[in-house]
Design a protein around this motif. Structure first.
Motif, PDB file in Angstrom:
ATOM      1  N   PHE A   1       0.822  -1.077  -0.041  1.00 62.97           N
ATOM      2  CA  PHE A   1       0.234   0.050   0.132  1.00 62.97           C
ATOM      3  C   PHE A   1       0.975   1.195   0.027  1.00 62.97           C
ATOM      4  CE2 PHE A   1      -2.245  -3.644   1.955  1.00 62.97           C
ATOM      5  CZ  PHE A   1      -3.531  -3.521   1.229  1.00 62.97           C
ATOM      6  N   VAL A   2       0.773   2.343  -0.907  1.00 61.11           N
ATOM      7  CA  VAL A   2       1.429   3.350  -1.064  1.00 61.11           C
ATOM      8  C   VAL A   2       0.673   4.622  -0.609  1.00 61.11           C
ATOM      9  CG1 VAL A   2       2.782   4.598  -2.680  1.00 61.11           C
ATOM     10  CG2 VAL A   2       2.638   2.081  -2.998  1.00 61.11           C
ATOM     11  N   GLU A   3       0.858   5.354   0.226  1.00 60.31           N
ATOM     12  CA  GLU A   3       0.071   6.405   0.835  1.00 60.31           C
ATOM     13  C   GLU A   3       0.955   7.758   0.944  1.00 60.31           C
ATOM     14  OE1 GLU A   3      -1.077   5.229   4.627  1.00 60.31           O
ATOM     15  OE2 GLU A   3      -2.432   3.405   3.724  1.00 60.31           O
ATOM     16  N   VAL A   4       0.248   8.900   0.208  1.00 61.04           N
ATOM     17  CA  VAL A   4       1.053   9.997   0.610  1.00 61.04           C
ATOM     18  C   VAL A   4       0.642  10.802   1.663  1.00 61.04           C
ATOM     19  CG1 VAL A   4       1.927  12.107  -0.718  1.00 61.04           C
ATOM     20  CG2 VAL A   4       1.468  10.208  -1.983  1.00 61.04           C
ATOM     21  N   GLN A   5       1.385  11.269   2.199  1.00 60.35           N
ATOM     22  CA  GLN A   5       1.172  11.965   3.783  1.00 60.35           C
ATOM     23  C   GLN A   5       1.932  13.335   3.836  1.00 60.35           C
ATOM     24  OE1 GLN A   5       2.603   9.032   6.640  1.00 60.35           O
ATOM     25  NE2 GLN A   5       0.759   7.839   6.213  1.00 60.35           N
ATOM     26  N   GLU A   6       1.065  14.230   4.436  1.00 58.91           N
ATOM     27  CA  GLU A   6       1.633  15.552   4.549  1.00 58.91           C
ATOM     28  C   GLU A   6       2.652  15.550   5.859  1.00 58.91           C
ATOM     29  OE1 GLU A   6       0.070  19.957   6.180  1.00 58.91           O
ATOM     30  OE2 GLU A   6      -1.361  18.365   5.783  1.00 58.91           O
ATOM     31  N   TRP A   7       3.692  16.173   5.656  1.00 56.45           N
ATOM     32  CA  TRP A   7       4.758  16.163   6.899  1.00 56.45           C
ATOM     33  C   TRP A   7       4.954  17.863   7.089  1.00 56.45           C
ATOM     34  CZ3 TRP A   7      10.702  16.031   5.994  1.00 56.45           C
ATOM     35  CH2 TRP A   7      11.342  15.490   6.846  1.00 56.45           C
ATOM     36  N   THR A   8       5.736  17.920   8.127  1.00 54.12           N
ATOM     37  CA  THR A   8       5.854  19.156   8.774  1.00 54.12           C
ATOM     38  C   THR A   8       6.553  19.937   7.650  1.00 54.12           C
ATOM     39  OG1 THR A   8       8.087  18.747   9.436  1.00 54.12           O
ATOM     40  CG2 THR A   8       6.306  18.528  10.838  1.00 54.12           C
TER      41      THR A   8
ATOM     42  N   LEU B   1       5.509  12.963   2.534  1.00 51.16           N
ATOM     43  CA  LEU B   1       6.158  11.767   2.685  1.00 51.16           C
ATOM     44  C   LEU B   1       5.400  10.691   1.846  1.00 51.16           C
ATOM     45  CD1 LEU B   1       6.640  11.804   6.470  1.00 51.16           C
ATOM     46  CD2 LEU B   1       8.349  12.265   4.721  1.00 51.16           C
ATOM     47  N   VAL B   2       6.147   9.719   1.264  1.00 48.97           N
ATOM     48  CA  VAL B   2       5.325   8.676   0.636  1.00 48.97           C
ATOM     49  C   VAL B   2       5.679   7.369   1.730  1.00 48.97           C
ATOM     50  CG1 VAL B   2       5.323   6.908  -1.322  1.00 48.97           C
ATOM     51  CG2 VAL B   2       5.923   9.408  -1.469  1.00 48.97           C
ATOM     52  N   TYR B   3       4.560   7.090   2.351  1.00 50.07           N
ATOM     53  CA  TYR B   3       4.555   5.634   3.284  1.00 50.07           C
ATOM     54  C   TYR B   3       4.098   4.433   2.334  1.00 50.07           C
ATOM     55  CZ  TYR B   3       3.396   3.074   7.434  1.00 50.07           C
ATOM     56  OH  TYR B   3       3.267   2.144   8.266  1.00 50.07           O
ATOM     57  N   ILE B   4       4.887   3.559   2.550  1.00 51.30           N
ATOM     58  CA  ILE B   4       4.729   2.265   1.788  1.00 51.30           C
ATOM     59  C   ILE B   4       4.726   1.043   2.866  1.00 51.30           C
ATOM     60  CG2 ILE B   4       5.755   0.554   0.127  1.00 51.30           C
ATOM     61  CD1 ILE B   4       7.514   3.406  -0.689  1.00 51.30           C
ATOM     62  N   TRP B   5       3.832   0.381   2.874  1.00 52.24           N
ATOM     63  CA  TRP B   5       3.695  -0.718   3.955  1.00 52.24           C
ATOM     64  C   TRP B   5       2.966  -1.887   3.227  1.00 52.24           C
ATOM     65  CZ3 TRP B   5      -1.226  -2.487   5.794  1.00 52.24           C
ATOM     66  CH2 TRP B   5      -2.150  -1.663   5.363  1.00 52.24           C
TER      67      TRP B   5
ATOM     68  N   HIS C   1       8.142   1.264   5.089  1.00 54.18           N
ATOM     69  CA  HIS C   1       9.223   2.136   4.747  1.00 54.18           C
ATOM     70  C   HIS C   1       8.728   3.316   4.297  1.00 54.18           C
ATOM     71  CE1 HIS C   1      13.193   3.020   3.354  1.00 54.18           C
ATOM     72  NE2 HIS C   1      12.687   3.290   1.941  1.00 54.18           N
ATOM     73  N   THR C   2       9.481   4.384   4.464  1.00 48.55           N
ATOM     74  CA  THR C   2       8.789   5.946   4.255  1.00 48.55           C
ATOM     75  C   THR C   2      10.186   6.618   3.579  1.00 48.55           C
ATOM     76  OG1 THR C   2       7.556   6.047   6.195  1.00 48.55           O
ATOM     77  CG2 THR C   2       8.395   8.052   5.137  1.00 48.55           C
ATOM     78  N   ILE C   3       9.627   7.377   2.380  1.00 55.27           N
ATOM     79  CA  ILE C   3      10.686   8.077   1.644  1.00 55.27           C
ATOM     80  C   ILE C   3       9.904   9.607   1.558  1.00 55.27           C
ATOM     81  CG2 ILE C   3      11.753   6.359   0.539  1.00 55.27           C
ATOM     82  CD1 ILE C   3      10.106   6.901  -1.957  1.00 55.27           C
ATOM     83  N   LEU C   4      10.909  10.544   1.405  1.00 53.91           N
ATOM     84  CA  LEU C   4      10.648  12.070   1.231  1.00 53.91           C
ATOM     85  C   LEU C   4       9.875  12.234  -0.147  1.00 53.91           C
ATOM     86  CD1 LEU C   4      10.796  14.987   2.369  1.00 53.91           C
ATOM     87  CD2 LEU C   4      13.046  15.144   1.331  1.00 53.91           C
TER      88      LEU C   4
END
Length: 151
Positions: free
Chosen positions: A40-47, A57-61, A107-110
């Protein structure tokens, strides 16, 4: 800097170009199935950055097991063996109310300066590693895999 919307559009283009079966999720993000697991790939707001610009951030789980009994052996395996990967880590989320755990590989990437090769490599690493690890979790600790039916 990149907003969640900008990064989501870029992620979608990259995933569709690189993988055969990319699905859009109702809750947002994308999913890709492989073997007995899925990523699952989710894009999340970061500071925001120091100038107040948005960042993402791109959160992959990927799920490794659900309804897994919480044991010392499970937590030890996750804390030691589950931390030995270059791209990704095992995480155990305990549901004290149900008395079970959800085990995942993530795993998370910018997202701001997202490189297509970096995203494809990270998604592939999470997806294929999870497809191997879910068998270990199921065989060693019980619970259900992603593809196992719910009761």
């Amino acid at each position: 800097m990149a907003t969640v919307e900008d990064t989501t559009q870029k992620v979608q283009r990259i995933l569709v170009d690189a993988f055969n079966d990319v699905r859009l999720r109702k809750s947002g993000g994308f999913s890709l199935e492989v073997g007995s697991s899925a990523a699952f790939v989710e894009v999340q707001e970061w500071t925001p950055d120091s100038e107040g610009n948005p960042r993402s951030l791109v959160y992959i789980w990927a799920p490794l097991g659900r309804e897994v009994k919480p044991t010392e052996d499970l937590f030890h395996w996750a804390a030691v063996d589950g931390q030995q990967f270059r791209l990704g880590t095992v995480t155990v989320l305990e549901d004290k109310e149900k008395g079970t755990c959800f085990v995942q590989f993530d795993h998370t990437i910018l997202g701001d300066y997202l490189d297509p090769a970096e995203l494809v490599t990270a998604v592939g690493a999470v997806m294929y590693t999870a497809d191997d690890l879910d068998e270990i979790v199921h065989d060693r600790f019980g619970g259900k895999r992603y593809t196992d039916p719910s009761e």
